[in-house]
Design an enzyme around this catalytic site. Structure first.
Site, PDB file in Angstrom:
ATOM      1  N   HIS A 173     -20.305 -93.107 -51.338  1.00  0.00           N
ATOM      2  CA  HIS A 173     -21.454 -92.974 -51.039  1.00  0.00           C
ATOM      3  C   HIS A 173     -21.962 -92.867 -49.790  1.00  0.00           C
ATOM      4  O   HIS A 173     -21.206 -93.366 -48.773  1.00  0.00           O
ATOM      5  CB  HIS A 173     -22.259 -94.376 -51.848  1.00  0.00           C
ATOM      6  CG  HIS A 173     -23.576 -94.257 -51.698  1.00  0.00           C
ATOM      7  ND1 HIS A 173     -24.508 -94.526 -50.687  1.00  0.00           N
ATOM      8  CD2 HIS A 173     -24.615 -94.146 -52.912  1.00  0.00           C
ATOM      9  CE1 HIS A 173     -25.843 -94.699 -51.202  1.00  0.00           C
ATOM     10  NE2 HIS A 173     -25.637 -93.959 -52.399  1.00  0.00           N
TER      11      HIS A 173
ATOM     12  N   ASP B 157     -16.861-101.268 -51.170  1.00  0.00           N
ATOM     13  CA  ASP B 157     -18.240-100.912 -51.461  1.00  0.00           C
ATOM     14  C   ASP B 157     -18.067-101.236 -53.268  1.00  0.00           C
ATOM     15  O   ASP B 157     -17.897-100.502 -53.901  1.00  0.00           O
ATOM     16  CB  ASP B 157     -18.650 -99.513 -51.121  1.00  0.00           C
ATOM     17  CG  ASP B 157     -20.051 -99.216 -51.739  1.00  0.00           C
ATOM     18  OD1 ASP B 157     -20.527-100.003 -52.525  1.00  0.00           O
ATOM     19  OD2 ASP B 157     -20.375 -98.095 -51.378  1.00  0.00           O
TER      20      ASP B 157
ATOM     21  N   GLN C  66     -21.191-100.330 -57.428  1.00  0.00           N
ATOM     22  CA  GLN C  66     -21.243 -99.805 -58.780  1.00  0.00           C
ATOM     23  C   GLN C  66     -20.328-100.768 -59.663  1.00  0.00           C
ATOM     24  O   GLN C  66     -19.841-100.224 -60.818  1.00  0.00           O
ATOM     25  CB  GLN C  66     -20.901 -98.252 -58.700  1.00  0.00           C
ATOM     26  CG  GLN C  66     -22.012 -97.266 -58.310  1.00  0.00           C
ATOM     27  CD  GLN C  66     -23.247 -97.095 -58.867  1.00  0.00           C
ATOM     28  OE1 GLN C  66     -23.302 -97.553 -60.220  1.00  0.00           O
ATOM     29  NE2 GLN C  66     -24.156 -96.847 -58.273  1.00  0.00           N
TER      30      GLN C  66
ATOM     31  N   LYS D 131     -28.817-103.156 -58.962  1.00  0.00           N
ATOM     32  CA  LYS D 131     -28.209-102.201 -59.895  1.00  0.00           C
ATOM     33  C   LYS D 131     -27.523-103.307 -60.770  1.00  0.00           C
ATOM     34  O   LYS D 131     -26.696-102.862 -61.923  1.00  0.00           O
ATOM     35  CB  LYS D 131     -27.003-101.578 -59.021  1.00  0.00           C
ATOM     36  CG  LYS D 131     -27.561-100.514 -58.347  1.00  0.00           C
ATOM     37  CD  LYS D 131     -26.456 -99.620 -57.728  1.00  0.00           C
ATOM     38  CE  LYS D 131     -26.685 -98.812 -56.551  1.00  0.00           C
ATOM     39  NZ  LYS D 131     -27.497 -97.734 -56.484  1.00  0.00           N
TER      40      LYS D 131
ATOM     41  N   CYS E 148     -26.485 -89.072 -53.057  1.00  0.00           N
ATOM     42  CA  CYS E 148     -26.074 -89.520 -51.635  1.00  0.00           C
ATOM     43  C   CYS E 148     -24.442 -89.515 -51.612  1.00  0.00           C
ATOM     44  O   CYS E 148     -23.789 -90.547 -51.028  1.00  0.00           O
ATOM     45  CB  CYS E 148     -26.528 -91.016 -51.565  1.00  0.00           C
ATOM     46  SG  CYS E 148     -28.303 -91.105 -51.509  1.00  0.00           S
TER      47      CYS E 148
END
Ligand SMILES: Cc1ncc(COP(=O)(O)O)c(C=O)c1O
Ligand SMILES: Cc1ncc(COP(=O)(O)O)c(C=O)c1O
Lengths: 154, 411, 411, 154
Positions: free
Chosen positions: C122, C202, C205, C228, C368
């Site tokens: 991302h 990261d 998600q 999220k 993104c």
């Protein structure tokens, strides 16, 4: 306003059978490349000028139905006009996209079918892409250059 | 143009609360204000009706969320008379000031440059400069204070004299002393001495209480924070002159703030998006827009007038108490509603604890203004601060608590 | 350990909504999830009962607010098995990653160093590195992808071979392809090649959808975002190993993150406060704590299992459609519930607009992840993404909308 | 729990008439300075050691009633003890501030009066200040130094 109103027959026709869509133009004076990376739209637009008039205009590229159809309708509306007149018409279209009544509905020709897009803010950029490209192409011509590249933001 | 406090109080749910079996008297709005129902409703509606991410969503919910978010930007810009494209959302004032520290000061200032600030700044408007100075070695100068806690404007010309001040960072209203600074004049003086000088104003304590006109002040940057102006926590604002913002590299980078990313380079997005990286505080920005509406509905001039009168009464009441000293100006024309005071022989902590028993919430400590504490010659102060929902009924519990603390603790 | 979706749906107010006279089918949780009532209640209670600032307030409300805030920190740390003093609140993932970019990468990497990342990141996990590279001139290498959208692990040894990789930045789960990366193995490989290599994951998600164990992964930094994972907007988290965080200078500076400020120097506060400047997103942090409670109540393993089954059904349904191609792995053991797809001859914008008519919310665009789009050879994709409140009933509207778009637009 | 419980008579007594409060100490072996800048507390603590025992201890400085009273009570409780015993007692007090029952209530002497402070999280640091200072002073002594300075955080 429903999606059917957005995707009117006129628009779908231009999308399915675009006018003046071509990768090349004989006597090309200016070639501009416009992209709208946020949507993933890319457009090449070429013009040929003769006697201060827009003698030829073609576009090519990738984009959603609205951007493709709008560019197609644009080419029909602007071809043969004085350069400054095209600039004025472009401004009329831009204002229409921001919700104004167009002052030259007849001259916009099929472009008028896009009036409803103003109600779909995320699609306004799509409908404007071709018009902004032709405006830029003329200004590039007027400044004496032959190519120009523009990336559009929000 | 007067304010009907009993009616206004009904808008703020927390104020209906009792603590220690007594009415809550909230005198800590300089730390964080209460939030009216109208602001909470806007945020709840977002979460309950169209919870989604903003920008470029092609579905209905995302369009509604985008309208809320960008609509709030227009409201905030209108509220402060600032350009929309120069209205950037951050998480608080501190981030807004750090944005300027990283994308302007750290990129432009170096040895030989001078950053001018004052002795009354909040840490948010001083630590970023000290931190940058460690890396870059510019000089920092301080505008000193007068005896009664105003900026010593007579000292300014000499500080600007050598033309080396290329950045001025000053607060609009002091969170400790209440002083309202004439930032418009200061900005003009700084630019007279050095046309390239940029000016940042920390408006954290101004926007909640005064009508602020960004364009009229003639400054380059103006920072403020939502949670002190009837807004939610988690949102702040940097106003910037677009011409200056255009020349600056971005600060936080990631999604939303770019147009294109190739492995060999990046095209930044247009203003204001260039400075807004990642998913923003959507509900909170919506809430801040609603806070602007709420304050506009009551009228910033009316709020200022109300606070002026109330502050005058509070200063009178404190002046009547033995062993109590107020820091800062006593003329309410040049001060806001933050009133710091000391009680001889009683540590502010003990004052605060005693006031809590009376239901009165005040802040005690250094108020994130250690350099100012040193100038005042104290380690800490107690501070009562007023807002539109306070009135003269809140003063007797304050006075009672102070007297009780004095009698209980003073040795 | 199965999930009762109809009951769960009742927790999420927005899901009761209709759009275009049809039931809302929310398939955009990878962009932002819905927020359950339990989270909203915690935030409302803060605003309605004890709205105030945290830390060092000596009155009751401030103590309650501090308990909410610091209590949430313990909840988030427990939820991810991370040390409390290494649990830092930011406004989103993007800020969490930028914190590491400014306070670690920009302070440590220079010419001769290599930062290793992947082709599936991302922008939040690539633009900060490109931006730092412009200033510092280190090299960036990319782990390439296999045909089916997984990291090409065979390519990794050669990338690490020269021992110059001093930073690895990799996503735990791809927001476009759904791919789950084996970050534990990657981190170990990177450290084998260079013991000084630091690893950032990261997890934006991942944390919403899998049980994440920070200590077990053996990485230095781990970023994720509240909006999220059933939390509110405006809050994110950086987990960091305290030993590493201790050695880093602060990022944002101002109030709360210092112990003392003298005009000639500053003493930083202890972890985690050193990295939390200014007034934090108090309500939002409280909401995030409640989101951890909510997800724990349902069970992260149950959520993962449910999404696995639903994703398998979705992949099946799409595989049955002519002219539809799915990007990314088809084995649900190695992928999460984000499903990107293309319809021959139909631009994703048009797919999204048509799906909206069916009440279906999907995201269209580059998500993104421009570099990944180039690898896939597309300008944009349409993406449906699933969460605990979706079930098989949501698939027919998705399929119907795709078919309608194909029939309407395909030339 | 009310404020009256917090400010018990014992505590107020120590606050009003602090024991072993002095700016100097004969035979001083170690001097430490502890500050709690978030509250604005500053404390100087001095110790003298003889035969492995805490022969003398005085404090001085500025702070709220809790921090001053607690330091005063501390000096009485620790004076004359073996150094390691003082460290152990300090740990007992620290755990009490975190809500545990003290295992040596009698040895804490008046320090036990501060048990209620555990219920006021913002005041725990205040009550701990003197105890942390004496611990640090002993550790400084044991490491062979004569002065040390500590700034406490959250
Ligand atoms: C993989 C990944 N990383 C980072 C982000 C950025 O998160 P945020 O926008 O909350 O900062 C996202 C989501 O947008 C994401 O999917
Ligand atoms: C004058 C001043 N500047 C800056 C700040 C920092 O604001 P925030 O904590 O919202 O970043 C404050 C309030 O704490 C303040 O009073």
């Amino acid at each position: 306003m429903s999606l059917e109103d957005l995707y009117q027959e006129i628009i779908l026709d231009h999308y399915r059978k675009p006018k003046n869509r071509a990768p090349e133009l004989a006597d090309e004076d200016v070639h501009v490349h416009h992209s709208n990376p946020l949507c993933g739209d890319e457009m090449d637009l070429r013009i040929a000028v003769a006697d201060g008039k827009l003698d030829g205009v073609v576009f090519d590229g990738e984009g959603c139905s609205i951007s493709q159809a709008s560019a197609s309708a644009m080419t029909q509306a602007v071809k043969g006009r004085e350069l400054d007149d095209v600039l004025a018409l472009t401004e009329d279209f831009r204002l229409m996209m921001h919700g104004d009544e167009p002052s030259r509905p007849d001259d916009l020709q099929d472009g008028i079918a896009f009036q409803g897009v103003a109600k779909f803010p995320v699609r306004v950029k799509c409908a404007l892409l071709g018009w902004m490209a032709v405006k830029d192409a003329i200004e590039t011509y007027q400044s004496g250059d032959a190519t120009h590249s523009v990336t559009h933001g929000e | 143009m007067t304010i009907d406090v009993p009616t206004i109080r009904k808008d703020f749910p927390t104020l209906a609360r009792e603590v220690h079996d007594t009415r809550l008297v909230y005198l800590d709005s300089a730390a964080s204000s209460q939030t009216p129902r109208a602001v909470l409703d806007v945020m709840d509606e977002y979460y309950e009706r169209y919870r989604s991410n903003v920008h470029r969503g092609v579905y209905r919910l995302a369009e509604e969320a985008t309208d809320l978010f960008e609509g709030a930007r227009h409201k905030v810009a209108a509220f402060t008379n600032a350009p929309v494209e120069g209205t950037i959302f951050t998480k608080n004032s501190t981030e807004a000031i750090n944005l300027v520290a990283y994308s302007y000061v750290r990129r432009r200032l170096g040895e030989g440059d001078v950053l001018l600030t004052t002795h009354m700044e909040h840490h948010a408007n001083i630590v970023p400069w000290l931190h940058a100075q460690q890396d870059l070695g510019f000089e920092i100068r301080y505008i000193p204070l007068t005896e009664d806690g105003r900026l010593d404007m007579d000292a300014v010309p000499a500080l600007l004299d050598d033309g080396r001040v290329s950045f001025l960072a000053v607060s609009h209203v002091s969170n400790v002393l209440g002083t309202i600074n004439d930032v418009k004049t200061l900005a003009a003086q700084a630019r007279d001495a050095n046309p390239g000088c940029r000016v940042l104003v920390d408006g954290s304590q101004a926007v909640p209480h005064l009508a602020v006109d960004f364009r009229d002040l003639g400054v380059d940057f103006y920072a403020f924070t939502g949670h002190k102006m009837c807004g939610p926590t988690g949102v702040g604002v940097l106003l910037g002159r677009p011409e200056v913002l255009e020349t600056m590299p971005p600060f936080l980078t990631g999604g939303e703030m770019i147009l294109d990313v190739r492995l060999d380079g990046v095209t930044w997005n247009e203003l204001p998006h260039k400075f807004e990286a990642g998913t923003m505080m959507i509900a909170e920005v919506g809430g801040l827009g609603a806070a602007c509406d709420y304050l506009t509905g009551i009228g910033m001039d009316a709020i200022r007038e109300h606070e002026k009168q109330l502050t005058a009464k509070a200063l009178d009441a404190l002046a009547g108490l033995d062993d109590v000293t107020v820091h800062g100006p006593t003329d309410v024309e040049v001060r806001g509603g933050a009133v710091s005071f000391a009680v001889d022989g009683v540590h502010p902590h003990d004052i605060g604890a005693m006031l809590d028993q009376e239901g009165v919430c005040v802040r005690v400590g250094h108020h994130c203004a250690k350099p100012l504490m040193r100038v005042l010659g104290v380690n800490a102060t107690a501070r009562a601060s007023f807002y539109l929902y306070n009135d003269a009924d809140d003063l007797p519990p304050l006075v009672r608590g102070i007297e009780r603390a004095r009698d209980f603790f003073a040795r």
